[in-house]
Design an enzyme around this catalytic site. Structure first.
Site, PDB file in Angstrom:
ATOM      1  N   ASP A   8       0.846  -1.184   0.000  1.00 21.43           N
ATOM      2  CA  ASP A   8       0.000   0.000   0.000  1.00 21.43           C
ATOM      3  C   ASP A   8       0.887   1.240   0.000  1.00 21.43           C
ATOM      4  O   ASP A   8       1.787   1.360   0.848  1.00 21.43           O
ATOM      5  CB  ASP A   8      -0.914   0.019   1.222  1.00 21.43           C
ATOM      6  CG  ASP A   8      -1.971  -1.079   1.182  1.00 21.43           C
ATOM      7  OD1 ASP A   8      -2.090  -1.748   0.134  1.00 21.43           O
ATOM      8  OD2 ASP A   8      -2.674  -1.252   2.195  1.00 21.43           O
ATOM      9  N   ASP A 130     -15.420  -3.170  -1.395  1.00 19.55           N
ATOM     10  CA  ASP A 130     -14.908  -2.912  -0.049  1.00 19.55           C
ATOM     11  C   ASP A 130     -16.087  -2.723   0.891  1.00 19.55           C
ATOM     12  O   ASP A 130     -16.924  -1.835   0.680  1.00 19.55           O
ATOM     13  CB  ASP A 130     -14.022  -1.668  -0.048  1.00 19.55           C
ATOM     14  CG  ASP A 130     -12.901  -1.759  -1.074  1.00 19.55           C
ATOM     15  OD1 ASP A 130     -12.291  -2.834  -1.159  1.00 19.55           O
ATOM     16  OD2 ASP A 130     -12.652  -0.764  -1.781  1.00 19.55           O
TER      17      ASP A 130
END
Length: 240
Positions: A8, A130
């Site tokens: 990330d 998500d």
């Protein structure tokens, strides 16, 4: 089943967020490309990269860094975060990204998603779903989508989506356990399912294999030494 170590990106560094909160950041490396190379050296054959700044702002912020990661990692590379235009997608493919993940734009613009899949193929375009509880989250997990999950899945199926990357945002970065029942539900809905959020142990991975998931994304467990790439791949039935 494929194992995807996670990288990330935030402020040019490799980080992890606890439950997607930009206020709860742990920095693991100032050189994400070196981290990608280390995962390759450990035997990883796939890599999951998220441009966190891109997800929050709505446009890619780390394409130069993605280029460096691509040079350091020869396996399958999938990228998400702020990809909301045709130009964004094309730029990623020009860098050598194998598959892009579309989240906010996929949820809100199914017609555009369908066009992208027709142009590039369902193997190169995946949808990121998500969830926070029952809610579908968008804009870097900062707000809920106006549509219910069932409606979102119907739109994705109609648009031609074959692969879903499902993240349980409440488990992400918490080193708990994977949401295997939810992964099973996506598989039973007919999607090739890559599960993320809380994948911490070999047992998590074996249970995801058992319900038919095609991939698992592992982040904090690798960085914190709870799991190695070799252990994850062995649990997935792969060979390092």
């Amino acid at each position: 089943m494929l194992i995807f170590p996670a990288i990330d990106l935030l402020d040019g560094r490799c980080v992890r967020l606890a439950q997607g909160s930009f206020e709860r950041v742990t920095v693991y490396s100032d050189d994400p490309a070196a981290r990608a190379r280390a995962f390759a050296d450990d035997g990883a054959t796939a890599l999951h990269v998220v441009d966190l700044e891109g997800a929050r702002s709505g446009r890619p912020a780390h394409l130069d860094l993605v280029r460096r990661i691509r040079a350091a990692f020869s396996g399958t590379l999938q990228l998400g975060g702020g990809l909301r235009t045709d130009a964004d997608i094309e730029a990623c493919f020009e860098l050598g990204v194998d598959r892009v993940l579309l989240g906010t734009a996929a949820v809100g613009r199914p017609g555009w998603l369908s066009d992208a899949i027709r142009r590039h193929g369902s193997e190169r375009i995946a949808a990121a779903v998500d969830l926070r509880g029952p809610r579908v989250m968008i804009d870097g997990w900062q707000r809920g989508a106006p549509a219910e999950l069932t409606d979102v899945l119907e739109r994705l199926e109609t648009a031609g989506v074959r692969t879903i990357v499902f993240t349980d945002t409440e488990r992400d970065g918490m080193l708990g356990s994977a949401d295997v029942p939810r992964a099973r539900a996506f598989v039973e809905a007919g999607f090739e399912t890559i599960a993320a959020g809380g994948v911490t142990s070999s047992d998590d991975i074996r249970r995801l294999v058992d319900v038919g998931a095609t991939g698992a994304i592992v982040g904090s467990a690798l960085y914190e030494g709870r799991l190695t790439v070799a252990q994850a791949m062995a649990a997935a039935g792969a060979s390092c």
